[in-house]
Design an enzyme around this catalytic site. Structure first.
Site, PDB file in Angstrom:
ATOM      1  CG  HIS A  14     -15.444  12.733  23.604  1.00 27.17           C
ATOM      2  ND1 HIS A  14     -16.195  13.180  24.760  1.00 27.17           N
ATOM      3  CD2 HIS A  14     -16.681  12.746  22.651  1.00 27.17           C
ATOM      4  CE1 HIS A  14     -17.330  13.178  24.603  1.00 27.17           C
ATOM      5  NE2 HIS A  14     -17.653  13.017  23.675  1.00 27.17           N
ATOM      6  CD  GLU A  15     -15.931  12.697  18.612  1.00 28.30           C
ATOM      7  OE1 GLU A  15     -16.756  11.912  18.218  1.00 28.30           O
ATOM      8  OE2 GLU A  15     -16.451  13.733  19.286  1.00 28.30           O
ATOM      9  CG  ASP A  55     -22.016  12.583  23.658  1.00 29.89           C
ATOM     10  OD1 ASP A  55     -22.652  12.982  22.583  1.00 29.89           O
ATOM     11  OD2 ASP A  55     -20.965  12.861  23.709  1.00 29.89           O
ATOM     12  N   GLY A  78     -47.959  16.239   7.308  1.00 36.43           N
ATOM     13  CA  GLY A  78     -46.761  15.635   7.527  1.00 36.43           C
ATOM     14  C   GLY A  78     -45.775  16.701   7.868  1.00 36.43           C
ATOM     15  N   GLY A  98     -42.984  16.846   0.765  1.00 35.45           N
ATOM     16  CA  GLY A  98     -43.615  16.862  -0.596  1.00 35.45           C
ATOM     17  C   GLY A  98     -45.119  16.936  -0.595  1.00 35.45           C
ATOM     18  CE  LYS A  99     -46.988  19.475   4.538  1.00 39.19           C
ATOM     19  NZ  LYS A  99     -45.660  19.129   4.859  1.00 39.19           N
ATOM     20  CB  THR A 100     -46.268  22.073  -1.811  1.00 41.06           C
ATOM     21  OG1 THR A 100     -46.468  22.737  -0.721  1.00 41.06           O
ATOM     22  CG2 THR A 100     -46.656  23.073  -2.944  1.00 41.06           C
TER      23      THR A 100
END
Length: 677
Positions: A446-447, A521, A223, A228-230
């Site tokens: 722009h925003e 963008d 993954g 959260g593998k460990t």
């Protein structure tokens, strides 16, 4: 204290001792490799040289009846018969006794004018022995002390230079202080179900072996980083209550030949002694990379030897009963195929990025120790953090607590979490960055273009917040609530591209010029259009074709299509982007007044939210996917409550009928008794 502190101190300590060792060796060489010219002569020759004035310094060892004389250069050349004199040439001879030699010296001084410096030494044989062999003894003692100290302190590897081939695994016993259970692992329901079966293998092996089944030898957790593998592996060890060996794949790698394979053998030897147990190898791709890839003058031989030994230990002639191997990696595509086959890693468990419900559970786990007030909405936090891993969510909770503490608050509030998400996603606010009014207005337009088009298009991501306050490297930013779709249609991708191009389109429509502020963008839109044409087959001239390589191998200098197809791809990509850009300009021209109002509000307040956009443009006629999911969950909850209520009412009515029947039977029973009487 940082874990690196003691290590640095230990390294410095060993270097000081090494410098001392070098100094002692040099001193010993000085004593042992004395190149001074010396010669033993008889008494007659010694007396002749002394009377002729050839001695400059005379040392008398009275207790040994021995005398040593240092010669001048001219006498030394005659005695040693050479023109090259090394050091301070000396001669030595035996004398009758100390007292008689003193009288002889007086006679030489009176009669022959003997004027050399005379010294008397009373040293014993033991002193001479110590001076001759002392440096050897000192070096041997110091070397033994240094070797034992390095062994005790772990210098030169696990167990010192004499134990360099020992495994570096850290053992967590079932009685240890570190306890992690599945309750500490939120989300990952499918992955937990897989590893819970491994716990059952260790707890009740007979349940499976009695039916002829074999206990799996290994499981590979695959993954992205931070999922959260460990933690999942630690939870397996905590639930199974068995010894847990933890180490990294890089712990096998060493510059010495054969050390990696030796450490693998030692690891499995220790595991067999502690069986049943779990061996967890984190980042196994460091040692499990596919063999024969990019050979570089034999540099991979040691790593491949280590991998071969690991393959042999996991599925060799020997039996590793009760030893289960857990491994984790985020690069499963580069692992050796022999390592992934059944019999070594019998199952691969995919630990993916958490979805909406999983993020809710992860937030609840990390908020256990955080003092929050009633304004914190876990559902909203989960919806605002799409694509976040478990580690990212933990970072959000910690950052929110730090922000609240910085503001001297008694508890962490909703705004603190919003600021933490903004801090992690967009970077630190830079209000001190100098911007002119013209630049500020350009950024606001722009925003506002992004916000306007995303609000007016059905499949664009819903808006959360827009700001023109610089963050990180961005001069302005807009936060959206991405739709976590399982599949994406062509219309949805085009709407997202149009909303992304809204900023550049607003600059051209309302300012009459374009700037470099839309570079990010344009990069995103170009990649998305390229993916539509090359990977998803969503173009008119190249439909139903995909040139994506799912194996993860790169094509290199060759492409799976011709030059004519490459030109056609470029044309299709350019066409898609141009169409959406013109579409964005058309939408903005049709809503120019509302866009201008939104830009003015953004200039005056610097930050606007979805409520402000809704006040100007009106409520969106479409429901987002997340809202649909919430509505479906709410309706399902209401239907469940309604069905439960109906069931309770039915049970209640059935219970009353039974009561009436029991009463009737009770009334009939005395009549029967009376008849029998």
């Amino acid at each position: 204290m940082s874990p690196l502190g003691p290590k640095k101190k230990g390294i410095r300590f060993n270097l000081y001792w090494m410098y001392s060792l070098i100094a002692l060796v040099l001193i010993g060489l000085y004593y042992m490799n004395d190149n001074t010219m010396s010669k033993e002569v008889n008494w007659t020759e010694f007396e002749k040289i002394a009377k002729e004035g050839g001695i400059t310094r005379l040392t008398v060892f009275a207790k040994k009846d021995y005398a040593e004389a240092q010669l001048n250069d001219s006498t030394a050349k005659a005695v040693f018969k050479t023109d090259k004199i090394n050091g301070k040439p000396v001669i030595y001879t035996n004398i009758p006794s100390g007292d008689s030699f003193a009288k002889t010296l007086d006679t030489w001084k009176k009669e022959d004018g003997f004027n050399a410096e005379v010294y008397y030494e009373n040293s014993s044989d033991l002193t001479n022995i110590l001076w001759s062999v002392g440096p050897f003894i000192l070096l041997i003692v110091f070397w033994i002390y240094l070797a034992r100290r390095m062994t005790n302190q772990g210098g030169g590897g696990s167990g010192g230079v004499f134990n360099v081939g020992k495994a570096k695994a850290q053992l967590f016993d079932k009685d240890g202080a570190v306890k992690v259970t599945f309750n500490d692992v939120a989300g990952l329901s499918e992955a937990k179900q897989e590893v819970e079966e491994i716990v059952e293998f260790l707890k009740n092996p007979n349940r499976y072996t009695d039916l002829g089944g074999k206990i799996p030898k290994g499981a590979l957790l695959v993954g992205p980083p931070g999922t959260g593998k460990t933690l999942l592996a630690k939870a397996v060890a905590g639930e199974a209550n068995v010894p847990f060996f933890s180490l990294s794949g890089s712990d096998f790698v060493e510059m010495f030949v054969g050390v990696g394979a030796s450490r693998v053998r030692d690891l499995f030897r220790q595991a067999k002694e502690k069986a049943p147990c779990i061996v967890f190898i984190d980042e196994i791709d460091a040692v499990g990379r596919a063999r024969g890839k990019n050979p570089n003058m034999g540099s991979n031989d040691e790593r491949e030897n280590t991998l071969n030994q690991l393959l042999t230990e996991m599925d060799g002639f020997g039996s590793n009963s009760g030893v289960i191997i857990l491994a984790a990696t985020n690069r499963a595509d580069i692992l050796d195929k022999a390592l992934l086959r059944a019999g070594r890693f019998d199952r691969q468990i995919y630990v993916e990025l958490p979805e909406l419900n999983d993020r809710k559970e992860i937030f609840k786990v990390h908020l256990r120790n955080v003092k929050i007030d009633d304004s914190v909405d876990v559902d909203l936090l989960a919806r605002q953090t799409p694509g976040f891993s478990g580690a990212d969510i933990a970072n959000v909770c910690n950052e929110a607590a730090l922000i609240a503490a910085r503001k001297n608050k008694k508890s962490v509030q909703r705004q603190d979490f919003m600021d933490a998400v903004d801090r992690i996603v967009g970077g630190l606010e830079k209000r001190s960055k100098i911007t002119t009014q013209e630049e500020k207005r350009s950024i606001a337009i722009h925003e506002a273009g992004h916000a306007s088009i995303s609000w007016l298009l059905r499949y664009a991501n819903p808006l959360i917040k827009v700001t023109i306050v610089p963050r990180g490297r961005a001069l302005g930013a807009a936060w959206y609530l991405p739709e976590e779709r399982q599949i994406t249609t062509r219309e949805q991708m085009l709407d997202e591209m149009c909303a992304t191009l809204g900023g550049r389109a607003a600059e051209e429509v309302f300012l009459g010029r374009i700037s470099t502020g839309a570079s990010n963008d344009l990069e995103r839109v170009t990649k998305q259009a390229y993916a539509m044409v090359v990977y998803f087959g969503m173009s008119e001239k190249l439909p139903n074709l995909s040139y994506y390589d799912s194996t993860g191998q790169e094509y290199g200098f060759t492409k799976p299509y011709s030059e004519d197809t490459a030109k056609l791809i470029d044309e299709e990509v350019s066409k898609i982007v141009s169409e959406q850009y013109e579409r964005a300009k058309k939408i903005l021209k049709e809503n120019a007044d509302k866009h201008a109002q939104l830009a003015e509000v953004l200039i005056s307040r610097e930050v606007i939210f979805s409520e402000d956009v809704e006040h100007i443009f009106g409520k969106r006629p479409w429901v987002s996917r997340s809202e649909e999911i919430l509505q479906d969950e709410e309706s399902a909850k209401q239907e469940g409550e309604k069905a439960e209520k109906e069931t309770q009412e039915k049970d209640l009515s059935t219970g009353n009928d039974n009561t009436h029947e029991r009463e009737n039977k009770t009334e009939e029973k005395p009549e029967k008794d009376s008849e029998n009487t």
